[in-house]
Write a protein that holds these residues in place. Structure first.
Motif, mmCIF file in Angstrom:
data_model
loop_
_atom_site.group_PDB
_atom_site.id
_atom_site.type_symbol
_atom_site.label_atom_id
_atom_site.label_comp_id
_atom_site.label_asym_id
_atom_site.label_seq_id
_atom_site.Cartn_x
_atom_site.Cartn_y
_atom_site.Cartn_z
ATOM 1 N N PHE A 141 -29.763 10.813 -12.900
ATOM 2 C CA PHE A 141 -30.399 10.169 -11.748
ATOM 3 C C PHE A 141 -30.587 11.181 -10.616
ATOM 4 O O PHE A 141 -31.669 11.277 -10.031
ATOM 5 C CB PHE A 141 -29.555 8.987 -11.264
ATOM 6 N N THR A 146 -33.418 13.473 -11.429
ATOM 7 C CA THR A 146 -34.745 12.842 -11.343
ATOM 8 C C THR A 146 -35.179 12.651 -9.889
ATOM 9 O O THR A 146 -36.352 12.819 -9.569
ATOM 10 C CB THR A 146 -34.790 11.492 -12.093
ATOM 11 N N ASP A 205 -26.293 7.703 -16.830
ATOM 12 C CA ASP A 205 -26.866 8.713 -17.725
ATOM 13 C C ASP A 205 -27.204 8.101 -19.078
ATOM 14 O O ASP A 205 -28.250 8.412 -19.666
ATOM 15 C CB ASP A 205 -25.888 9.880 -17.906
ATOM 16 N N PHE A 243 -30.521 6.406 -18.873
ATOM 17 C CA PHE A 243 -31.643 7.353 -18.966
ATOM 18 C C PHE A 243 -31.838 7.826 -20.399
ATOM 19 O O PHE A 243 -32.970 7.969 -20.867
ATOM 20 C CB PHE A 243 -31.430 8.549 -18.032
ATOM 21 N N GLU A 260 -35.602 14.940 -21.775
ATOM 22 C CA GLU A 260 -35.289 14.918 -20.341
ATOM 23 C C GLU A 260 -36.261 15.828 -19.579
ATOM 24 O O GLU A 260 -36.719 15.486 -18.487
ATOM 25 C CB GLU A 260 -33.844 15.369 -20.118
ATOM 26 N N VAL A 262 -32.565 1.910 -17.319
ATOM 27 C CA VAL A 262 -33.559 2.216 -16.302
ATOM 28 C C VAL A 262 -34.515 1.042 -16.223
ATOM 29 O O VAL A 262 -35.032 0.582 -17.235
ATOM 30 C CB VAL A 262 -34.337 3.508 -16.668
#
Length: 179
Positions: free
Chosen positions: A52, A55, A78, A81, A92, A173
Motif C-alpha cells: 500500500f 502504491t 499486502d 494486493f 507488482e 483491494v
C-alpha cells in the motif's frame, strides 16, 4: 477531615462508578494519544501494508493519505494486493507502473468522514472520495465491504486512529467501476 482509610475506599469505588455511568476512556481527553500523524504513517509502520505504501508513492497520492481532514481509510493488506495481482494476472511492477489506475483504485479506499466499525451497518452505503460507493453486506456473523464490482472485503484490523483519520486494514483491494 477525610481519613486515609475513607479516601482509599472512595478511590477504590471510582472504577465501578465510572463503569455504571457508561464512562469510556476512549472518548475522553486523557485517552491514549495516537502515535501516527496520518494513515500513511500508520501503514508505513506495519509489516502487512508495505505494498500500500509503495502504491501511494507511485501514484503520488501522499497528500490524500496525509491529510488533517476527518476521513476513514480502508488500507488493503499486502495479501489483499497479492490477491488483486493474481486476479488481474499482473506483477507488482505492472501495477506500480500504471499510476492512473492506482489513483482511481487508491482514492476508492477513502471515505471523507469518520466511520468506525460500529457505523458500518448492514445496507449502509458509503460514497468514496473517487466517486462511487461501497455497500455494507452481512453474512451470518461478519460483515463485508462490497465494492462496485460486487467483490467483498473484510476488516482484519479496525478502528485504528492515525491523526484525524480512522483506519481499517482490509483483506482485499476495493475496486471502483471501470471508467
Amino acid at each position: 477531615m477525610v481519613s486515609h482509610r475513607n479516601f482509599l475506599r472512595v478511590v477504590s469505588l471510582l472504577p465501578a462508578v465510572l463503569l455504571v455511568q457508561g464512562f469510556n476512556p476512549k472518548h475522553h481527553h486523557f485517552a491514549k494519544a495516537t502515535q501516527y500523524a496520518n494513515s500513511l504513517a500508520l501503514a508505513a509502520s506495519r509489516a502487512d501494508t508495505k505494498i500500500f505504501v509503495k502504491t501511494v508513492a507511485a501514484a503520488k497520492l501522499e497528500d490524500i493519505f496525509s491529510t488533517d481532514e476527518p476521513a476513514t481509510v480502508f488500507i488493503p493488506s499486502d495479501n489483499g494486493f497479492k490477491r488483486l495481482l493474481t486476479e488481474l494476472n499482473k506483477t507488482e511492477e505492472d501495477l506500480l507502473a500504471d499510476d492512473q489506475a492506482l489513483r482511481n483504485i487508491l482514492s476508492f479506499h477513502v471515505y471523507p468522514e469518520h466511520a468506525k466499525s460500529g457505523d458500518l451497518a448492514y445496507g449502509s452505503e458509503f460514497p468514496m472520495l473517487a466517486g462511487g460507493s461501497i455497500v455494507i453486506s452481512r453474512n451470518q456473523r461478519t460483515f463485508s465491504l462490497v465494492d462496485e464490482l460486487g467483490r467483498d472485503a473484510h476488516i482484519i484490523k479496525g478502528d485504528l486512529t492515525a491523526g484525524n483519520t480512522i483506519v481499517h486494514i482490509i483483506n482485499k483491494v476495493l475496486l471502483p467501476r471501470p471508467t
